[in-house]
Design a protein around this motif. Sequence first.
Motif, mmCIF file in Angstrom:
data_model
loop_
_atom_site.group_PDB
_atom_site.id
_atom_site.type_symbol
_atom_site.label_atom_id
_atom_site.label_comp_id
_atom_site.label_asym_id
_atom_site.label_seq_id
_atom_site.Cartn_x
_atom_site.Cartn_y
_atom_site.Cartn_z
ATOM 1 N N GLY A 170 0.841 -1.181 0.000
ATOM 2 C CA GLY A 170 0.000 0.000 0.000
ATOM 3 C C GLY A 170 0.880 1.235 0.000
ATOM 4 N N PRO A 171 0.336 2.391 0.298
ATOM 5 C CA PRO A 171 1.133 3.624 0.343
ATOM 6 C C PRO A 171 2.315 3.482 1.313
ATOM 7 C CG PRO A 171 -1.198 4.135 0.450
ATOM 8 C CD PRO A 171 -1.094 2.651 0.561
ATOM 9 N N GLY A 172 3.484 3.933 0.865
ATOM 10 C CA GLY A 172 4.675 3.880 1.704
ATOM 11 C C GLY A 172 5.491 2.618 1.575
ATOM 12 N N ALA A 173 5.034 1.637 0.801
ATOM 13 C CA ALA A 173 5.784 0.397 0.622
ATOM 14 C C ALA A 173 7.026 0.645 -0.239
ATOM 15 C CB ALA A 173 4.905 -0.666 -0.022
ATOM 16 N N LEU A 174 8.037 -0.151 -0.002
ATOM 17 C CA LEU A 174 9.252 -0.093 -0.816
ATOM 18 C C LEU A 174 8.906 -0.305 -2.281
ATOM 19 C CD1 LEU A 174 12.371 -0.207 -1.258
ATOM 20 C CD2 LEU A 174 12.217 -2.661 -0.763
ATOM 21 N N MET B 148 16.869 -0.315 15.418
ATOM 22 C CA MET B 148 16.933 -0.136 13.975
ATOM 23 C C MET B 148 17.915 0.991 13.663
ATOM 24 S SD MET B 148 14.617 -2.329 12.897
ATOM 25 C CE MET B 148 13.914 -1.845 11.334
ATOM 26 N N LEU B 149 18.272 1.124 12.409
ATOM 27 C CA LEU B 149 19.128 2.230 11.988
ATOM 28 C C LEU B 149 18.379 3.550 12.150
ATOM 29 C CD1 LEU B 149 20.849 0.855 8.753
ATOM 30 C CD2 LEU B 149 21.699 0.819 11.098
ATOM 31 N N ASP B 150 19.110 4.590 12.429
ATOM 32 C CA ASP B 150 18.504 5.901 12.664
ATOM 33 C C ASP B 150 17.758 6.422 11.445
ATOM 34 O OD1 ASP B 150 18.249 8.313 14.433
ATOM 35 O OD2 ASP B 150 19.341 9.238 12.775
ATOM 36 N N ILE B 151 18.116 5.938 10.260
ATOM 37 C CA ILE B 151 17.482 6.442 9.042
ATOM 38 C C ILE B 151 15.986 6.127 8.998
ATOM 39 C CG2 ILE B 151 17.924 4.384 7.637
ATOM 40 C CD1 ILE B 151 18.576 6.271 5.329
ATOM 41 N N VAL B 152 15.535 5.107 9.754
ATOM 42 C CA VAL B 152 14.104 4.778 9.771
ATOM 43 C C VAL B 152 13.444 5.227 11.075
ATOM 44 C CG1 VAL B 152 14.181 2.888 8.122
ATOM 45 C CG2 VAL B 152 14.633 2.422 10.529
ATOM 46 N N ASN B 153 13.957 6.301 11.656
ATOM 47 C CA ASN B 153 13.283 6.820 12.854
ATOM 48 C C ASN B 153 11.949 7.444 12.449
ATOM 49 O OD1 ASN B 153 13.712 9.515 11.991
ATOM 50 N ND2 ASN B 153 15.691 9.614 13.029
ATOM 51 N N SER B 154 11.162 7.794 13.447
ATOM 52 C CA SER B 154 9.792 8.245 13.185
ATOM 53 C C SER B 154 9.728 9.527 12.367
ATOM 54 C CB SER B 154 9.063 8.443 14.522
ATOM 55 O OG SER B 154 9.745 9.397 15.324
ATOM 56 N N GLU B 155 10.804 10.302 12.344
ATOM 57 C CA GLU B 155 10.790 11.554 11.584
ATOM 58 C C GLU B 155 11.059 11.330 10.099
ATOM 59 O OE1 GLU B 155 13.640 14.069 13.411
ATOM 60 O OE2 GLU B 155 12.528 14.295 15.291
ATOM 61 N N ARG C 46 10.723 8.005 8.282
ATOM 62 C CA ARG C 46 10.050 6.913 7.585
ATOM 63 C C ARG C 46 8.567 7.196 7.348
ATOM 64 N NH1 ARG C 46 10.107 4.425 12.892
ATOM 65 N NH2 ARG C 46 7.957 4.084 13.609
ATOM 66 N N TRP C 47 8.054 6.532 6.345
ATOM 67 C CA TRP C 47 6.628 6.564 6.069
ATOM 68 C C TRP C 47 5.899 5.778 7.164
ATOM 69 C CZ3 TRP C 47 3.674 8.529 1.898
ATOM 70 C CH2 TRP C 47 2.340 8.130 1.892
ATOM 71 N N ALA D 108 8.330 12.489 4.764
ATOM 72 C CA ALA D 108 8.935 11.155 4.755
ATOM 73 C C ALA D 108 9.977 11.049 3.641
ATOM 74 C CB ALA D 108 7.864 10.095 4.562
ATOM 75 N N THR D 109 11.120 10.460 3.975
ATOM 76 C CA THR D 109 12.212 10.299 3.003
ATOM 77 C C THR D 109 12.529 8.841 2.726
ATOM 78 O OG1 THR D 109 13.845 10.432 4.784
ATOM 79 C CG2 THR D 109 13.262 12.490 3.669
ATOM 80 N N ILE D 110 11.899 7.916 3.444
ATOM 81 C CA ILE D 110 12.181 6.494 3.259
ATOM 82 C C ILE D 110 10.897 5.703 3.487
ATOM 83 C CG2 ILE D 110 12.864 6.013 5.657
ATOM 84 C CD1 ILE D 110 15.101 4.216 4.484
ATOM 85 N N TRP D 111 10.826 4.545 2.902
ATOM 86 C CA TRP D 111 9.659 3.673 2.935
ATOM 87 C C TRP D 111 9.373 3.135 4.336
ATOM 88 C CZ3 TRP D 111 13.945 3.275 -0.115
ATOM 89 C CH2 TRP D 111 14.973 2.463 0.364
ATOM 90 N N SER D 112 8.219 2.523 4.468
ATOM 91 C CA SER D 112 7.856 1.866 5.721
ATOM 92 C C SER D 112 8.757 0.659 5.944
ATOM 93 C CB SER D 112 6.398 1.411 5.671
ATOM 94 O OG SER D 112 6.123 0.509 6.725
ATOM 95 N N PRO D 113 9.269 0.450 7.167
ATOM 96 C CA PRO D 113 10.138 -0.705 7.423
ATOM 97 C C PRO D 113 9.371 -2.015 7.595
ATOM 98 C CG PRO D 113 9.881 0.593 9.414
ATOM 99 C CD PRO D 113 9.174 1.343 8.330
ATOM 100 N N ALA D 114 8.031 -1.975 7.553
ATOM 101 C CA ALA D 114 7.233 -3.196 7.724
ATOM 102 C C ALA D 114 7.194 -3.971 6.415
ATOM 103 C CB ALA D 114 5.823 -2.831 8.179
ATOM 104 N N ILE D 115 8.297 -4.642 6.090
ATOM 105 C CA ILE D 115 8.443 -5.393 4.844
ATOM 106 C C ILE D 115 8.457 -6.885 5.177
ATOM 107 C CG2 ILE D 115 9.872 -5.739 2.791
ATOM 108 C CD1 ILE D 115 11.061 -2.954 3.326
ATOM 109 N N SER D 116 7.796 -7.693 4.350
ATOM 110 C CA SER D 116 7.652 -9.115 4.662
ATOM 111 C C SER D 116 8.947 -9.896 4.500
ATOM 112 C CB SER D 116 6.580 -9.735 3.761
ATOM 113 O OG SER D 116 5.312 -9.240 4.091
ATOM 114 N N LYS D 117 9.844 -9.430 3.611
ATOM 115 C CA LYS D 117 11.065 -10.175 3.326
ATOM 116 C C LYS D 117 12.258 -9.242 3.302
ATOM 117 C CE LYS D 117 8.546 -13.350 0.257
ATOM 118 N NZ LYS D 117 8.471 -13.889 -1.124
#
Length: 282
Positions: free
Chosen positions: A132-136, A208-215, A217-218, A242-251
């Motif tokens: 959905g929106p925000g996916a890689l 997690m890496l700082d790049i996916v902090n709440s500020e 990530r999607w 948002a500058t990066i996708w959601s980290p909730a990726i299945s694989k």
Amino acid sequence: IDFPVSGSGYSTQIRNIGKTSNRGFELTLNGIIINKQDIKLELSFNISANKNRVDDLGGLTNIIANSAWTSDAQASNDFIVKEGQPVGTMYGYVTDGFYSADDFTWNGNSWILKDTSVAIPDNKAIAGVSWGPGALKLKDLNGDSTITEADKTIIGCAMPKNTGGFSINANIKNFDIALNFNWVYGNNIYNANKIEFTTVNKYKYRNMLDIVNSENRWTNIDPVTGDRINDADRLKEINSDATIWSPAISKYVFHSWAVEDGSFLRLNNVVLGYKLPTKLVN
């Protein structure tokens, strides 16, 4: 390589096939630039360049290799041995940012890609729970509008174009200094940490890496209500920065974002000395 074998009791065997070649040069230069009574300057320089190439694979088109850093095959089939390419060639997807809320419509149960004049590639087989929106988003290289193994391509190489070093030795009256440098140029680094520690498919409670902090990530969660958002306008509002996708990726997915430039110039050693006057030593 696995080939059928009859009469041995085994269905496959490992064979040593193929040919590789290495062509290059090495150069070393040494020189005294200044040589006077109170001043002396010496330089030393070396460079080595090698072009590695797979020349033959015994009739095979290519061999897909597995680095095995993870049991997830989606990320592990990450190197390719191919005629005309060097050993250490990285094989994966090309990163294309992330999907926007404008790419989808909510049908009451799930997000559905919009039917547009420009096909939006379907990546739900990889995105999974975050589809959905925000996916890689990955590039559709074969034009079939679906992201599959067929969309993998060469995205990097561990072989450097050249390596070398240089040193500087100088004397000015009683002072002397020695500097030693080395470099590597033109190689890529496969940063698997960028994949593992920006993905929460297997481990929900980990750093997690700082790049996916709440500020950065999607997010599909409303920060006010804590509910999942199914309204496109609200998603665009809270993810405007948002500058990066959601980290909730299945694989785990190996894509070009995790391939980094490995070139560097390093100062390895510095020696500074002073020669005591003869009168003082005596």
